[in-house]
Design a protein around this motif. Structure first.
Motif, short mmCIF file in Angstrom:
data_model
loop_
_atom_site.label_atom_id
_atom_site.label_comp_id
_atom_site.label_asym_id
_atom_site.label_seq_id
_atom_site.Cartn_x
_atom_site.Cartn_y
_atom_site.Cartn_z
N ILE A 134 0.78 -1.67 0.24
CA ILE A 134 -0.34 -0.15 0.39
C ILE A 134 0.64 1.10 0.10
O ILE A 134 0.95 1.98 -0.66
CB ILE A 134 -0.71 -0.19 1.36
N GLY A 135 1.94 1.39 0.74
CA GLY A 135 2.99 2.25 1.19
C GLY A 135 3.43 2.90 -1.14
O GLY A 135 3.39 3.67 -1.47
N ASN A 136 3.51 1.94 -1.01
CA ASN A 136 4.31 1.82 -3.02
C ASN A 136 2.90 2.47 -3.39
O ASN A 136 3.57 2.84 -4.55
CB ASN A 136 5.41 0.43 -3.07
N LEU A 137 1.72 2.16 -3.22
CA LEU A 137 0.52 2.58 -4.18
C LEU A 137 0.65 3.70 -3.94
O LEU A 137 0.41 5.35 -5.47
CB LEU A 137 -0.65 1.79 -4.19
N VAL B 90 2.63 6.44 -2.79
CA VAL B 90 4.17 7.23 -3.05
C VAL B 90 3.77 7.43 -4.51
O VAL B 90 4.08 8.51 -5.31
CB VAL B 90 5.55 6.15 -2.42
N GLY B 91 3.53 6.29 -5.81
CA GLY B 91 3.11 6.52 -7.05
C GLY B 91 2.72 7.22 -7.35
O GLY B 91 2.13 8.24 -8.12
N ILE B 92 1.80 7.56 -5.95
CA ILE B 92 0.11 8.76 -5.74
C ILE B 92 0.01 9.61 -5.94
O ILE B 92 0.15 10.75 -6.64
CB ILE B 92 -1.07 7.82 -5.59
N ILE B 93 0.99 10.26 -5.19
CA ILE B 93 0.80 11.40 -4.76
C ILE B 93 2.44 11.93 -5.07
O ILE B 93 3.39 11.02 -5.81
CB ILE B 93 1.46 11.71 -3.28
N LYS B 94 1.99 13.75 -5.01
CA LYS B 94 4.32 13.96 -6.40
C LYS B 94 4.50 14.15 -4.59
O LYS B 94 4.94 13.76 -3.90
CB LYS B 94 2.82 15.58 -5.68
N ALA B 95 5.85 14.40 -6.04
CA ALA B 95 7.29 14.03 -4.48
C ALA B 95 7.27 15.03 -3.73
O ALA B 95 8.00 15.45 -2.71
CB ALA B 95 8.58 14.90 -6.10
N ILE C 144 -6.43 8.46 -4.62
CA ILE C 144 -6.53 6.79 -3.65
C ILE C 144 -7.32 6.03 -3.15
O ILE C 144 -7.28 4.53 -4.10
CB ILE C 144 -5.94 7.92 -2.74
N LYS C 145 -8.20 6.40 -3.12
CA LYS C 145 -10.10 5.27 -3.25
C LYS C 145 -9.77 4.65 -4.57
O LYS C 145 -9.75 3.15 -4.29
CB LYS C 145 -10.79 5.69 -2.76
N GLN C 146 -9.73 5.29 -5.37
CA GLN C 146 -9.93 4.90 -6.72
C GLN C 146 -8.92 3.50 -6.71
O GLN C 146 -8.70 2.82 -7.83
CB GLN C 146 -10.31 5.71 -8.05
N VAL C 147 -7.29 3.91 -6.97
CA VAL C 147 -6.47 3.50 -7.25
C VAL C 147 -5.93 2.02 -6.26
O VAL C 147 -5.30 1.21 -7.11
CB VAL C 147 -5.75 4.44 -6.92
N LEU C 148 -7.18 2.31 -4.94
CA LEU C 148 -6.59 0.78 -4.04
C LEU C 148 -8.34 0.29 -4.25
O LEU C 148 -7.82 -1.26 -3.92
CB LEU C 148 -6.66 1.88 -3.07
N SER C 149 -9.18 0.10 -5.13
CA SER C 149 -10.16 -0.57 -4.38
C SER C 149 -10.25 -1.15 -5.35
O SER C 149 -10.65 -2.56 -5.40
CB SER C 149 -11.49 0.14 -5.40
N PRO C 150 -8.83 -1.45 -6.75
CA PRO C 150 -9.17 -2.94 -7.70
C PRO C 150 -8.90 -4.39 -7.01
O PRO C 150 -7.90 -5.13 -6.80
CB PRO C 150 -8.52 -2.47 -8.67
N TYR C 151 -7.20 -3.61 -6.11
CA TYR C 151 -6.45 -4.55 -5.65
C TYR C 151 -7.54 -5.52 -4.37
O TYR C 151 -8.26 -5.33 -3.78
CB TYR C 151 -5.14 -3.71 -4.18
N THR C 152 -6.46 -6.78 -3.78
CA THR C 152 -7.52 -7.52 -2.89
C THR C 152 -5.79 -8.18 -2.49
O THR C 152 -5.24 -8.08 -3.05
CB THR C 152 -7.98 -8.92 -3.31
N PHE C 153 -6.43 -8.65 -1.24
CA PHE C 153 -4.93 -9.78 -0.68
C PHE C 153 -5.32 -11.01 0.36
O PHE C 153 -6.77 -11.56 -0.20
CB PHE C 153 -4.31 -9.09 0.41
N GLU C 154 -4.82 -12.07 -0.19
CA GLU C 154 -5.80 -13.82 0.69
C GLU C 154 -4.72 -14.34 1.64
O GLU C 154 -3.50 -13.09 1.60
CB GLU C 154 -4.60 -14.63 -0.69
#
Length: 75
Positions: A1-4, A6-11, A42-52
Motif C-alpha cells: 500500500i505504501g508503494n501505491l 508513493v506512486g500516486i502522490i507528488k514528490a 487514492i480510493k479509486q487506485v486502491l479499490s481493485p486490489y485484493t490480498f489473500e
C-alpha cells in the motif's frame, strides 16, 4: 500500500506509515478541494486490489479523513 501511495502522490508531498494499516499524507500548499480530489483518487487506485490470507481474498478499502490548516493555525 505504501508503494501505491508513493506512486500516486507528488514528490513534494509526504507519506508516512503510522501504524500497520494507517498512513498519514501531508499535502503542503494544497487547498481542501485539491486534497479531497487526491483522497478520492487514492480510493479509486486502491479499490481493485485484493490480498489473500488464510485462503480467503480480501478487498482493500480506505477510510480517509482530510483536515486543512495554514500558518495562522496555532494547533
Amino acid at each position: 500500500i505504501g508503494n501505491l501511495l508513493v506512486g500516486i502522490i507528488k514528490a513534494e508531498h509526504n507519506v508516512a506509515r503510522i501504524q500497520s494499516d494507517e498512513f498519514f499524507i501531508l499535502f503542503p500548499e494544497t487547498t481542501q478541494e485539491e486534497g479531497t480530489k487526491i483522497a478520492n483518487n487514492i480510493k479509486q487506485v486502491l479499490s481493485p486490489y485484493t490480498f489473500e490470507w488464510d485462503q480467503k481474498n480480501f478487498k482493500i478499502n480506505a477510510s480517509i479523513g482530510c483536515a486543512s490548516f495554514d500558518k495562522n493555525d496555532s494547533d
